[in-house]
Scaffold this motif. Structure first.
Motif, PDB file in Angstrom:
ATOM      1  N   SER A  93       0.881  -1.248  -0.004  1.00  0.00           N
ATOM      2  CA  SER A  93       0.070  -0.014  -0.020  1.00  0.00           C
ATOM      3  C   SER A  93       0.741   1.266   0.028  1.00  0.00           C
ATOM      4  CB  SER A  93      -1.147  -0.228   1.114  1.00  0.00           C
ATOM      5  OG  SER A  93      -1.582   1.208   1.571  1.00  0.00           O
ATOM      6  N   ASP A  94       0.458   2.224  -0.732  1.00  0.00           N
ATOM      7  CA  ASP A  94       1.168   3.450  -0.575  1.00  0.00           C
ATOM      8  C   ASP A  94       0.713   4.464   0.530  1.00  0.00           C
ATOM      9  OD1 ASP A  94       2.214   2.808  -3.046  1.00  0.00           O
ATOM     10  OD2 ASP A  94       0.550   3.689  -4.408  1.00  0.00           O
ATOM     11  N   ILE A  95      -0.577   3.872   1.216  1.00  0.00           N
ATOM     12  CA  ILE A  95      -0.554   4.745   2.571  1.00  0.00           C
ATOM     13  C   ILE A  95       0.692   4.715   3.511  1.00  0.00           C
ATOM     14  CG2 ILE A  95      -2.440   4.893   4.376  1.00  0.00           C
ATOM     15  CD1 ILE A  95      -4.246   3.224   2.765  1.00  0.00           C
ATOM     16  N   ARG A  96       0.796   6.083   4.014  1.00  0.00           N
ATOM     17  CA  ARG A  96       1.693   6.168   5.071  1.00  0.00           C
ATOM     18  C   ARG A  96       1.008   5.762   6.530  1.00  0.00           C
ATOM     19  NH1 ARG A  96       4.102  11.177   6.132  1.00  0.00           N
ATOM     20  NH2 ARG A  96       2.709  12.153   4.824  1.00  0.00           N
ATOM     21  N   GLU A  97       1.743   5.136   7.384  1.00  0.00           N
ATOM     22  CA  GLU A  97       0.907   4.643   8.589  1.00  0.00           C
ATOM     23  C   GLU A  97       1.516   5.578   9.750  1.00  0.00           C
ATOM     24  OE1 GLU A  97       0.936   0.566   9.261  1.00  0.00           O
ATOM     25  OE2 GLU A  97       0.825   0.047   7.293  1.00  0.00           O
ATOM     26  N   SER A  98       0.698   5.671  10.684  1.00  0.00           N
ATOM     27  CA  SER A  98       0.833   6.277  11.867  1.00  0.00           C
ATOM     28  C   SER A  98       1.892   5.616  13.089  1.00  0.00           C
ATOM     29  CB  SER A  98      -0.375   6.974  12.469  1.00  0.00           C
ATOM     30  OG  SER A  98      -0.948   7.617  11.471  1.00  0.00           O
ATOM     31  N   PHE A  99       1.589   4.513  13.004  1.00  0.00           N
ATOM     32  CA  PHE A  99       2.209   3.600  13.957  1.00  0.00           C
ATOM     33  C   PHE A  99       3.880   3.706  13.959  1.00  0.00           C
ATOM     34  CE2 PHE A  99       4.564  -0.459  15.279  1.00  0.00           C
ATOM     35  CZ  PHE A  99       3.765  -0.579  16.373  1.00  0.00           C
ATOM     36  N   ILE A 100       4.296   3.906  15.339  1.00  0.00           N
ATOM     37  CA  ILE A 100       5.650   4.451  15.613  1.00  0.00           C
ATOM     38  C   ILE A 100       6.183   3.032  16.017  1.00  0.00           C
ATOM     39  CG2 ILE A 100       7.059   5.645  17.046  1.00  0.00           C
ATOM     40  CD1 ILE A 100       4.876   7.490  17.460  1.00  0.00           C
ATOM     41  N   PRO A 101       7.086   2.328  15.368  1.00  0.00           N
ATOM     42  CA  PRO A 101       7.715   1.263  15.450  1.00  0.00           C
ATOM     43  C   PRO A 101       8.838   1.051  16.335  1.00  0.00           C
ATOM     44  CG  PRO A 101       8.522   1.629  13.375  1.00  0.00           C
ATOM     45  CD  PRO A 101       7.408   3.050  13.770  1.00  0.00           C
ATOM     46  N   PHE A 102       8.793   1.784  17.308  1.00  0.00           N
ATOM     47  CA  PHE A 102       9.831   1.818  18.602  1.00  0.00           C
ATOM     48  C   PHE A 102       9.166   1.963  20.042  1.00  0.00           C
ATOM     49  CE2 PHE A 102      11.957   3.057  14.577  1.00  0.00           C
ATOM     50  CZ  PHE A 102      13.228   2.337  14.534  1.00  0.00           C
TER      51      PHE A 102
ATOM     52  N   ASP B  73       2.985   8.932   8.929  1.00  0.00           N
ATOM     53  CA  ASP B  73       1.999   9.969   9.137  1.00  0.00           C
ATOM     54  C   ASP B  73       1.480  10.267  10.362  1.00  0.00           C
ATOM     55  OD1 ASP B  73       0.074  11.677   8.151  1.00  0.00           O
ATOM     56  OD2 ASP B  73      -1.364  10.207   7.674  1.00  0.00           O
ATOM     57  N   PHE B  74       2.227  11.023  10.994  1.00  0.00           N
ATOM     58  CA  PHE B  74       1.869  11.325  12.649  1.00  0.00           C
ATOM     59  C   PHE B  74       0.502  11.770  12.663  1.00  0.00           C
ATOM     60  CE2 PHE B  74       2.201  13.674  16.441  1.00  0.00           C
ATOM     61  CZ  PHE B  74       2.781  12.689  17.384  1.00  0.00           C
ATOM     62  N   ASP B  75       0.159  11.251  13.712  1.00  0.00           N
ATOM     63  CA  ASP B  75      -1.325  11.720  14.050  1.00  0.00           C
ATOM     64  C   ASP B  75      -1.211  12.923  14.887  1.00  0.00           C
ATOM     65  OD1 ASP B  75      -4.101  12.078  14.789  1.00  0.00           O
ATOM     66  OD2 ASP B  75      -3.948  10.069  15.952  1.00  0.00           O
TER      67      ASP B  75
END
Length: 446
Positions: free
Chosen positions: A2-11, A380-382
C-alpha cells in the motif's frame, strides 16, 4: 504494498524518551523533570486503558466462545444488543488508538480469487456473519524463495500484512439450523453460533486473508484437479479394457437368468464358461478387486492431497497466531497505551523545546521530519490525537499573583487567538499530572 503512510511508531516508548534526551535540548534538572513527566503520563494512560479493558471484558463475556464463567442472569434482548455495541465500540476505539487501519472489503474478496503462498480453492460464506471487522498494520513487500518440483528455487515478491486483527460475530443457531436442513455439512460446525471470535495474526500474505476465517471451505484448484484426474483416467482405461471380458461374462450370466437367449446369442462369449459358475465368480471377484482397488488407491491419493492442504493451512495459522478471543483485547490495549504515550511525549517534547510558536500543522511537519532524521522512518504522524489528549488533561496548580499564592485549574495544553499552541512548563505539567493521578479516585468524599 500500500502507498498509505501509517501512523504507527515502530519503536518502544522508552526508546522515544531516550532519543528526546539524547537531543541535548533539555539540561540540568529538566532532564529528571521530563523523565518524571513521562512516568506519570504512562501511569495515567495505563489506568485509563485498564478501565477501557475492564469495560470491554465485562460486555464480551456473553459473546466469548471460550468463557469459563456464567452470568447470574441472562441479558434481555435490549441488554444483549447494548453489550454487543459496547464491545464493538471498544474494539474500534483501541484499534484506532493503536494506529491500526481498517481493511477494505474488496481486499478480503480479492483474497478468495487470487493466491500467494497456499494454492487452495477457498470459499467463505459471508452471510454467516452478523458482524465482520478486519484491521491491519504494516503493509510491506517481502521477497521469499519457493521450491518448484522440489529442486528448482524461485524468488517471489508477496504483499505481507505485518499484523492482522479479525473480529467475527456469527449469526444465531436458528440461521444454521435452517442451513443444516438444506445441507448436512452445516450440522457439524467448528464454531459456536451467536458467539464473537477475535483473531490476532502476524505476517499474513494479503492474498491469503481468506484462510483466517473459521468457516472457510477448501478444495483443490482446477490445476490440481487436472493433475489428479488426468493420471487417474489414464490409469483407469487399461484396467477397464482388461476387465471387458469379465464384464461380458457377468452380463451374459445375468441375461441367461433373465432368459434373454436372443440377446445372449448376439454376444460373442463362450456360453460354456457362462454356464459354469466358477468362471463367473472368478470374473466377478476379479473385476471387483481390480476396480475396487483402483478406486481405493485414487481416493487415498485424494485424501492425502486434502490432508496436505489442511496441514498447510494449519501451519500458517498456528505459527502466525498471536492471540485469540479475550486475549486479543489485552494485547491491543497494551499497544494502544504505548502508542498514545509515544505520540504525546513527542508532541510535548517538541513544543517544550521549540524556540518559536507552533501551529498544529507546523508541529506535525517538525515531528515527521525529526522521526526521519533520528530513526529513518517516514510516518504519517497523528497530530490531532495527542493534542486533544493534552488539552483534556486538566488539573490545579499553585502560582503567585501579587505575592499571593493562587490555585487555578488549567489544561496542559491550550491555544492562543492565532491558533498557536501553548504548553505548560515541565514543573507545572508534572504538577498537573500529579494532581490528576491523586484525584483518580474520590471515594473519601473529598
Amino acid at each position: 504494498m500500500s502507498d498509505i503512510r501509517e501512523s504507527f511508531i515502530p519503536f518502544r516508548r522508552t526508546d522515544i524518551i531516550d532519543l528526546c534526551l539524547q537531543d541535548g535540548k533539555l539540561q540540568g534538572k529538566d532532564v529528571q523533570l521530563f523523565q518524571d513527566f513521562c512516568d506519570l503520563l504512562a501511569a495515567f494512560f495505563h489506568f485509563r486503558f485498564h478501565y477501557t479493558l475492564e469495560e470491554i471484558k465485562d460486555n464480551y463475556t456473553v459473546f466469548n466462545p471460550n468463557s469459563d464463567v456464567q452470568t447470574l442472569q441472562n441479558p434481555s434482548l435490549e441488554q444483549y444488543e447494548e453489550m454487543e455495541n459496547n464491545v464493538l465500540q471498544g474494539f474500534k476505539y483501541i484499534l484506532e488508538r493503536a494506529n491500526y487501519i481498517q481493511l477494505p472489503d474488496e481486499i478480503i474478496q480479492k483474497s478468495l480469487q487470487e493466491k500467494s503462498l497456499i494454492n487452495l480453492q477457498t470459499d467463505v460464506d459471508f452471510d454467516d456473519f452478523d458482524q465482520l471487522y478486519c484491521y491491519y498494520r504494516g503493509d510491506i513487500d517481502k521477497i521469499i524463495t519457493l521450491k518448484k518440483f522440489k529442486v528448482f528455487e524461485q524468488e517471489k515478491i508477496i504483499d505481507i500484512l505485518e499484523r492482522v486483527v479479525l473480529l467475527i460475530k456469527f449469526k444465531g443457531s436458528g440461521y444454521f439450523q435452517a442451513k443444516a436442513k438444506k445441507n448436512k455439512k452445516y450440522q457439524d460446525l467448528n464454531f459456536t453460533p451467536g458467539k464473537m471470535y477475535l483473531y490476532f495474526y502476524k505476517n499474513i500474505p494479503k492474498l491469503d486473508l481468506d484462510l483466517l476465517f473459521p468457516n472457510i471451505k477448501t478444495s483443490m484448484t482446477w490445476k490440481d484437479k487436472l493433475l489428479f484426474g488426468v493420471p487417474a483416467i489414464g490409469a483407469a482405461v487399461p484396467l477397464v479394457v482388461r476387465a471387458i471380458p469379465n464384464i461380458l461374462l457377468i452380463i451374459v450370466a445375468i441375461l441367461l437368468l433373465l432368459k434373454a437367449d436372443s440377446v445372449v446369442d448376439s454376444i460373442e462369449v463362450d456360453q460354456r464358461k457362462v454356464r459354469d459358475i466358477m468362471p463367473i465368480l472368478v470374473a466377478t471377484l476379479s473385476l471387483t478387486m481390480t476396480l475396487g482397488g483402483f478406486a481405493v488407491k485414487q481416493y487415498t491419493k485424494y485424501k492425502s492431497k486434502e490432508i496436505k492442504f489442511q496441514k498447510e493451512v494449519s501451519d500458517t495459522l498456528f505459527f502466525k497466531n498471536l492471540a485469540n478471543n479475550s486475549s486479543v483485547f489485552q494485547a491491543l490495549v497494551d499497544i494502544a497505551e504505548e502508542e498514545e504515550c509515544k505520540e504525546i511525549i513527542l508532541v510535548y517534547y517538541h513544543l517544550l523545546t521549540s524556540q518559536e510558536k507552533l501551529t498544529p500543522e507546523n508541529l506535525d511537519h517538525i515531528i515527521e521530519q525529526w522521526m526521519m532524521e533520528k530513526l529513518g522512518i517516514h510516518i504519517d504522524f497523528d497530530i490531532h490525537g495527542p493534542l486533544n489528549n493534552l488539552e483534556k488533561i486538566r488539573g490545579k496548580i499553585v502560582y503567585e499573583d501579587n505575592n499571593e499564592e493562587q490555585i487555578k485549574e488549567v489544561p496542559l495544553l491550550s491555544y492562543d487567538q492565532q491558533g498557536n499552541i501553548n504548553i505548560l512548563s515541565l514543573e507545572q505539567s508534572k504538577m498537573i499530572l500529579d494532581y490528576v493521578w491523586d484525584n483518580a479516585f474520590q471515594y473519601n468524599g473529598c
